[in-house]
Design an enzyme around this catalytic site. Structure first.
Site: not given
Ligand code: HEM
Ligand SMILES: *[C@@H]1O[C@H](CO)[C@@H](O)[C@H](O)[C@H]1NC(C)=O
Ligand SMILES: *[C@@H]1O[C@H](CO)[C@@H](O)[C@H](O)[C@H]1NC(C)=O
Ligand SMILES: *[C@@H]1O[C@H](CO)[C@@H](O)[C@H](O)[C@H]1NC(C)=O
Length: 321
Positions: A65, A69-70, A79, A97, A166, A196, A244, A249
């Site tokens: 992530r 976000h970078d 950045s 963030n 986003p 996700h 999981t 997966d």
């Molecule tokens: C499509 C739009 C996306 C939205 C709206 C979104 C939103 C979010 C949100 C709200 C969280 C939880 C953050 C928190 O509760 O602190 C999250 C976690 C996460 N996102 Fe996304 N995300 C998006 C796309 C992506 C993309 C493109 C990736 C990577 C390719 C990604 C990877 C992750 C990962 C791995 C987590 C878990 C991080 C952790 O457990 O530390 N997300 N995302």
């Protein structure tokens, strides 16, 4: 008349130059960029990533992530790693963030090792790109070649982070246009959302979905409501993919098919339009997902890198030299 032609000639030159430099920036990254200057880079990053994930399994998700976000804020230029200075407020406290982005210490540890092996040579932005790939691979996901040669920004912008990353309350239309603004397709949106399949989210991010949305499985919503009340417990965590969350997966997509997406933005992908077909394809075929995810990651990793003499190689990822 003469000035009319001159004007058009000038316009042609401008357009041609813009096209060339855009193509240049896309081809400038190279997987061999450090093969002479820092031959140990890839094994150092990989070893450190594996150590960090063995210490805390969630870290793989957090590192993936961090790279996302970078890249979504003025390109993949590290950045996000900059602390606040008197000249700017950094991205760490941007809406997406604050109390959420993690893994900064792991990146610092990797950078320390890399600086020891190859001082003042490797950009923090490249370390982020490698760490994201190595995390996905270690958790069972696909691999891809990481183009290298990015350089690090000398500034950061919280406002840009607020405007570019986003949000989970976005509609499908808004998600598509957000990705399009970053040069990413609808297929990239659906495939990269599959990130996700790992990691966790806070109650404050999925509350509206479990209380207000109708496109959610009733018993799934009920069990989440028991941990995430209407008020309070904002920081309580739930897995983005229930079964999981530490294994990369395609269960994320299988869950969407039965209305068990955790975030509003996740479940939006299955709203009946063209994205639904992609969700079904990735749910049915893990290889198709892995192929599309790798392709999407290569594109995302190449967003507006600083190359050549732009930016700098930061010695400490948290601050400008
Ligand atoms: C499509 C739009 C996306 C939205 C709206 C979104 C939103 C979010 C949100 C709200 C969280 C939880 C953050 C928190 O509760 O602190 C999250 C976690 C996460 N996102 Fe996304 N995300 C998006 C796309 C992506 C993309 C493109 C990736 C990577 C390719 C990604 C990877 C992750 C990962 C791995 C987590 C878990 C991080 C952790 O457990 O530390 N997300 N995302
Ligand atoms: C970030 O989180 C901290 C701790 O919860 C909070 O005190 C601060 O106001 C937040 N900053 C922003 C900009 O939201
Ligand atoms: C960005 O988001 C943070 C946290 O929600 C907020 O405090 C800040 O005012 C926003 N805008 C700018 C320009 O930083
Ligand atoms: C649910 O919707 C209502 C009415 O629009 C709104 O007042 C409330 O804040 C929403 N709840 C959440 C958790 O977003």
């Amino acid at each position: 008349m003469a000035s009319y032609y001159y004007y058009h000639f000038l316009l042609f030159v401008l357009v041609a130059t813009a096209t060339i430099s855009e193509a240049d920036s896309k081809t400038k990254l190279s997987k061999d960029f450090y093969s002479r200057s820092c031959p140990k880079l890839l094994p150092i990053v990989k070893d450190e990533v594996i150590k960090a994930i063995n210490k805390e399994t969630r870290m793989g998700a957090s590192l993936l992530r961090l790279h996302f976000h970078d890249c979504f804020v003025n390109g993949c230029d590290a950045s996000i790693l900059l602390d606040n200075t008197k000249n700017f407020i950094g991205e760490k406290t941007a809406a997406a963030n604050n109390n959420s982005a993690r893994g900064f210490d792991v990146i610092d540890d990797i950078k320390t090792k890399v600086e020891k092996a190859c001082p003042r040579t490797v950009a923090c932005a490249d370390i982020l790109a490698l760490a994201a790939r190595d995390s996905v691979v270690y958790l069972g996901g696909p691999s891809w070649e990481v183009g290298l040669g990015r350089r690090d920004s000398t500034t950061a912008s919280r406002a840009a982070a607020n405007n570019s990353i986003p949000a989970p309350f976005f509609s499908l239309t808004t998600l598509k246009s957000n990705f399009a603004n970053h040069g990413l397709s609808v297929e990239d949106l659906v495939a990269l959302s599959g990130g996700h399949t790992i990691g966790l989210a806070r109650c404050v991010q999925f509350r509206a979905h479990i209380y207000n949305d109708s496109n959610i499985d009733a018993s799934f919503a009920k069990s989440l409501r028991s941990k995430c009340p209407r008020k309070g417990n904002d920081a309580v965590l739930a897995p983005l993919e229930l079964q999981t969350p530490t294994h990369f997966d395609n269960l994320y997509y299988k869950n969407l098919l039965v209305k068990r997406g955790l975030l509003h933005s996740d479940q939006e992908l299955l709203n009946g339009g063209s994205t639904s077909a992609l969700v079904k394809k990735f749910a049915a075929n893990k290889n198709e997902f892995f192929k599309a995810f790798s392709k999407g990651m290569v594109k995302m990793s190449s967003i507006k890198p600083l190359t050549g003499k732009k930016g700098q190689i930061r010695i400490h990822c948290r601050k400008v030299n």
